[in-house]
Design a protein around this motif. Structure first.
Motif, PDB file in Angstrom:
ATOM      1  N   ALA A  48     -11.951   2.435  -0.346  1.00 11.11           N
ATOM      2  CA  ALA A  48     -12.041   3.453  -0.189  1.00 11.11           C
ATOM      3  C   ALA A  48     -11.927   3.867   1.148  1.00 11.11           C
ATOM      4  O   ALA A  48     -11.171   2.932   2.199  1.00 11.11           O
ATOM      5  N   ILE A  49     -11.353   5.127   1.111  1.00 12.45           N
ATOM      6  CA  ILE A  49     -11.149   6.424   2.504  1.00 12.45           C
ATOM      7  C   ILE A  49     -11.856   7.655   2.154  1.00 12.45           C
ATOM      8  O   ILE A  49     -12.161   8.119   2.011  1.00 12.45           O
ATOM      9  N   ARG A  50     -12.040   7.828   3.792  1.00 15.92           N
ATOM     10  CA  ARG A  50     -12.738   8.903   4.526  1.00 15.92           C
ATOM     11  C   ARG A  50     -12.487   9.653   4.410  1.00 15.92           C
ATOM     12  O   ARG A  50     -12.336   9.040   6.603  1.00 15.92           O
ATOM     13  N   ARG A  51     -11.645  10.460   4.938  1.00 16.29           N
ATOM     14  CA  ARG A  51     -10.917  11.297   5.644  1.00 16.29           C
ATOM     15  C   ARG A  51     -12.272  12.488   5.908  1.00 16.29           C
ATOM     16  O   ARG A  51     -12.313  13.239   5.722  1.00 16.29           O
ATOM     17  N   SER A  52     -11.604  13.048   7.591  1.00 18.08           N
ATOM     18  CA  SER A  52     -12.866  13.838   8.036  1.00 18.08           C
ATOM     19  C   SER A  52     -12.402  15.493   7.229  1.00 18.08           C
ATOM     20  O   SER A  52     -11.310  15.654   7.187  1.00 18.08           O
ATOM     21  N   GLY A  53     -13.580  15.740   6.500  1.00 20.69           N
ATOM     22  CA  GLY A  53     -13.218  17.078   6.147  1.00 20.69           C
ATOM     23  C   GLY A  53     -12.327  17.069   4.645  1.00 20.69           C
ATOM     24  O   GLY A  53     -12.918  17.659   3.752  1.00 20.69           O
ATOM     25  N   ARG A  99      -5.721   8.907  14.375  1.00 20.64           N
ATOM     26  CA  ARG A  99      -4.520   9.933  13.681  1.00 20.64           C
ATOM     27  C   ARG A  99      -4.407  10.412  12.687  1.00 20.64           C
ATOM     28  O   ARG A  99      -4.888   9.675  11.410  1.00 20.64           O
ATOM     29  N   LEU A 100      -5.099  12.096  12.513  1.00 20.05           N
ATOM     30  CA  LEU A 100      -5.457  13.110  11.117  1.00 20.05           C
ATOM     31  C   LEU A 100      -4.304  13.194  11.379  1.00 20.05           C
ATOM     32  O   LEU A 100      -3.299  13.690  11.921  1.00 20.05           O
TER      33      LEU A 100
END
Length: 127
Positions: A48-53, A99-100
């Motif tokens: 699972a991945i949760r990126r800001s926004g 690193r976004l």
């Protein structure tokens, strides 16, 4: 940033577990949370991945069964795992990246994208 994963254990097929990942240190510039797992003899794979926004993104193998969440007050991330199967047996790792990048969230499906890793927690699902 330091990560402490916990919550693994032995569970029967169909059961549930909740993994926790407690973060400490300079977490203000952490933008992406990833959960990975590694079964014996296999490569580490993303769960699972949760990126800001963004909404969470799940691998096909866990979609509909696993859920990521976070408690900012506790600086802790969670992976709720339901309807567990024997093939879910693995060491589970949490990871963070500062690193976004925009674009496809699949960029973060590679372990190489992450700066910080927890130590792993073993999940064993018996049939």
């Amino acid at each position: 940033v330091q990560l402490q994963a916990s919550g693994g254990g032995l569970v029967q097929a169909g059961g549930s577990l909740r993994l926790s990942c407690a973060a400490s240190g300079r977490t203000f510039n952490v933008f992406v949370l990833g959960w990975f797992r590694q079964a014996p003899g296999k490569e580490r794979e993303f769960v699972a991945i949760r990126r800001s926004g963004d909404s969470p993104y799940y691998s096909d193998s866990v979609k509909g069964r696993f859920t990521v969440s976070r408690d900012d007050a506790k600086s802790t991330f969670y992976l709720q795992m339901n309807s567990l199967k024997p093939e879910d047996t693995a060491v589970y790792y949490c990871a963070l990246s500062n690193r976004l990048l925009s674009g496809s969230v699949l960029y973060y499906s590679s372990p190489a994208r992450y700066n910080y890793w927890g130590q792993g927690t073993l999940v064993t699902v018996s049939s």
